[in-house]
Design an enzyme around this catalytic site. Sequence first.
Site, mmCIF file in Angstrom:
data_model
loop_
_atom_site.group_PDB
_atom_site.id
_atom_site.type_symbol
_atom_site.label_atom_id
_atom_site.label_comp_id
_atom_site.label_asym_id
_atom_site.label_seq_id
_atom_site.Cartn_x
_atom_site.Cartn_y
_atom_site.Cartn_z
ATOM 1 N N ASP A 36 0.861 -1.205 0.000
ATOM 2 C CA ASP A 36 0.000 0.000 0.000
ATOM 3 C C ASP A 36 0.885 1.240 0.000
ATOM 4 O O ASP A 36 2.097 1.147 0.175
ATOM 5 C CB ASP A 36 -0.872 0.010 1.272
ATOM 6 N N ASP A 43 0.635 3.668 2.274
ATOM 7 C CA ASP A 43 0.388 4.276 3.582
ATOM 8 C C ASP A 43 -0.715 5.329 3.389
ATOM 9 O O ASP A 43 -1.646 5.076 2.624
ATOM 10 C CB ASP A 43 1.687 4.844 4.183
HETATM 11 N N1 ADE Z 1 2.509 -3.014 6.728
HETATM 12 C C1 ADE Z 1 1.975 -2.956 5.495
HETATM 13 N N2 ADE Z 1 1.588 -1.700 5.196
HETATM 14 C C2 ADE Z 1 1.898 -0.935 6.269
HETATM 15 C C3 ADE Z 1 1.758 0.434 6.566
HETATM 16 N N3 ADE Z 1 1.228 1.284 5.712
HETATM 17 N N4 ADE Z 1 2.192 0.862 7.776
HETATM 18 C C4 ADE Z 1 2.744 0.010 8.648
HETATM 19 N N5 ADE Z 1 2.900 -1.299 8.416
HETATM 20 C C5 ADE Z 1 2.487 -1.765 7.240
#
Ligand code: ADE
Length: 273
Positions: free
Chosen positions: A210, A212
């Site tokens: 992703d 974030d």
């Molecule tokens: N693991 C996978 N995506 C994450 C994110 N955006 N923040 C923290 N840990 C994650």
Amino acid sequence: MAGTMIGVIGGSGVYDLDALEDRCWTAVDSPWGTPSDEILTGRLDGVPMAFLPRHGRGHVHAPSSVPYRANIDALKRLGVTDVLSVSACGSFREEMAPGDFVLVDQFIDRTFARDKSFFGTGCVAHVSVAHPTCPRLGAACSAAARDAGLTLHEGGTYLAMEGPQFSTLAESRMYRDVWGADVIGMTNMPEAKLAREAELCYASIAMVTDYDSWHPEHGAVEITDIVRTLTGNAEKARALVGRLPARLGADRAPCPHGCDRALDHAILTAPGQ
Ligand code: ADE
């Protein structure tokens, strides 16, 4: 020349390594507690392997409650020489897109609720983690990733956060724009520091799931999106791991970067104390 034994710590979505030959799940005791799960031992291309699901089969350990010290100690007791961490991460870089992999080589440790050292009571040691990952193991991982046809970004700074909640928008922007982090996750610290204290070579392959929360076109991170990307990419992670033994080889010369001698000059406590 001593032999290689590869330890793989599998993150979310990677709970088994089907390809291992002579498979055996073994309970390993540690004075540092009970590891996340039994450890699967076996061989691949003639190289002994040990696989540990970081969160346990069934995903029973949250990032803050993973028994990091027991996990690293148990791998060491089994004879592991090289540890590959596989984990999910969020991305702060447009070009590090969901489905890509990142060979992490630096960390910013923002975790605060975990035991971070094997030392401190009775024996005091200060190891260097200026270069927290092993370049020799990392190069073998890059080659294995190429063999497996993955998109791998070589080098990246991983922000380790405590979790379990994801970052706020303000945090996400600060990590990306001010601190220069490339990816974010919740598990590689204190694992990398403990591996260095245990004189194990350590490399981290992070799978982007992703963007974030900073990305204007992607909105907030949702666990359902992460799981969907993970499920679609777990096979790629296994393909990389499957090609690592051939790249690293069964014989092992001392680490040219000194990971396996990290304690040589690190212990301050007088002998016999
Ligand atoms: N693991 C996978 N995506 C994450 C994110 N955006 N923040 C923290 N840990 C994650």
